[in-house]
Scaffold this motif. Structure first.
Motif, short mmCIF file in Angstrom:
data_model
loop_
_atom_site.label_atom_id
_atom_site.label_comp_id
_atom_site.label_asym_id
_atom_site.label_seq_id
_atom_site.Cartn_x
_atom_site.Cartn_y
_atom_site.Cartn_z
N HIS A 56 16.12 61.34 -22.93
CA HIS A 56 14.75 60.85 -22.72
C HIS A 56 14.48 59.65 -23.62
N GLN A 58 13.26 55.90 -22.59
CA GLN A 58 12.06 55.31 -23.18
C GLN A 58 12.36 53.94 -23.80
N VAL A 82 13.27 60.17 -13.63
CA VAL A 82 11.93 59.59 -13.66
C VAL A 82 11.24 59.79 -12.31
N LEU A 93 6.96 56.77 -19.47
CA LEU A 93 8.03 56.45 -20.41
C LEU A 93 7.57 55.40 -21.42
N ASP A 116 3.28 63.82 -22.32
CA ASP A 116 4.43 63.66 -23.19
C ASP A 116 4.00 63.88 -24.63
#
Length: 215
Positions: free
Chosen positions: A9, A13, A48, A57, A108
């Motif tokens: 992840h 990002q 995604v 993200l 998130d």
């Protein structure tokens, strides 16, 4: 057993944030992210969820860069100011991402951690419920608005312009009609951090003076 995931992840990002920093909001696409990571677009869909996922993200990546002291000691005002400035620094470091930070809704944890820190500081002032919510909206709105004003406000500069160009542009306005705009244009040639802290100080004084109201 399922095949191991190719990207973390954090890698996604970082790549998405680099992409928007370099190419702007329009350059943030699944195909462009895939190319940056050296894979095909269909692979990215395994990680995604379309355009909204791309935007989350970026938002998470920006907020993850906010760093502040999480020690519980110290006055709530001091902790609130430190957290607010950390968020502002993270946001303004990525101006192309500001529209997403202002509008993207994300669960998130990286994106939510700074908000929780602001809320904890405000809660330590004695606020709960609706009063806590109102104070949080005021502070978070100030942070986002201050960052956005540097890009889109009347004193914002176009690409390649320096502070002197902005002052000259404002100085050309009719002085009798716009004396205060000309005045603040001259003042705006200073340090943005100093301006931010001054504005936050005004805001904190208002929050402190209002105080939590007992039921």
């Amino acid at each position: 057993m399922p095949a191991p995931r190719k990207f973390t992840h954090q890698q996604l990002q970082a790549a998405a944030l680099e992409l928007i920093d370099q190419e702007g909001l329009a350059g943030l696409t699944m195909r462009a992210l895939a190319a940056r990571l050296g894979t095909g677009p269909m692979t990215i869909y395994n990680y995604v969820d379309g355009r909204e996922g791309l935007e989350r993200l970026v938002t998470g990546a920006v907020m993850a860069q906010a760093r502040w002291s999480d020690e519980p000691s110290g006055d709530w005002r001091t902790r609130l100011a430190a957290t607010a400035e950390a968020i502002w620094r993270a946001v303004r470091a990525h101006p192309n991402a500001i529209p997403l930070v202002l509008t993207t809704r994300s669960l998130d944890e990286d994106a939510l951690a700074p908000a929780e820190a602001l809320l904890q500081a405000l809660a330590d002032s004695g606020r709960t419920g609706a009063e806590l919510l109102a104070a949080f909206r005021v502070v978070s709105g100030f942070i986002a608005g201050f960052a956005q004003a540097e890009l889109t406000g009347p004193l914002a500069s176009a690409a390649g312009q320096d502070a002197g160009t902005i002052v000259a542009r404002m100085a050309d306005l009719p002085a009798q009609r716009f004396p205060r705009l000309i005045e603040i244009a001259r003042a705006a040639t200073g340090d943005p951090q100093t301006e931010f802290r001054a504005g936050l100080g005004i805001l904190l004084a208002g929050i402190d003076a209002s105080g939590p109201h007992p039921d």
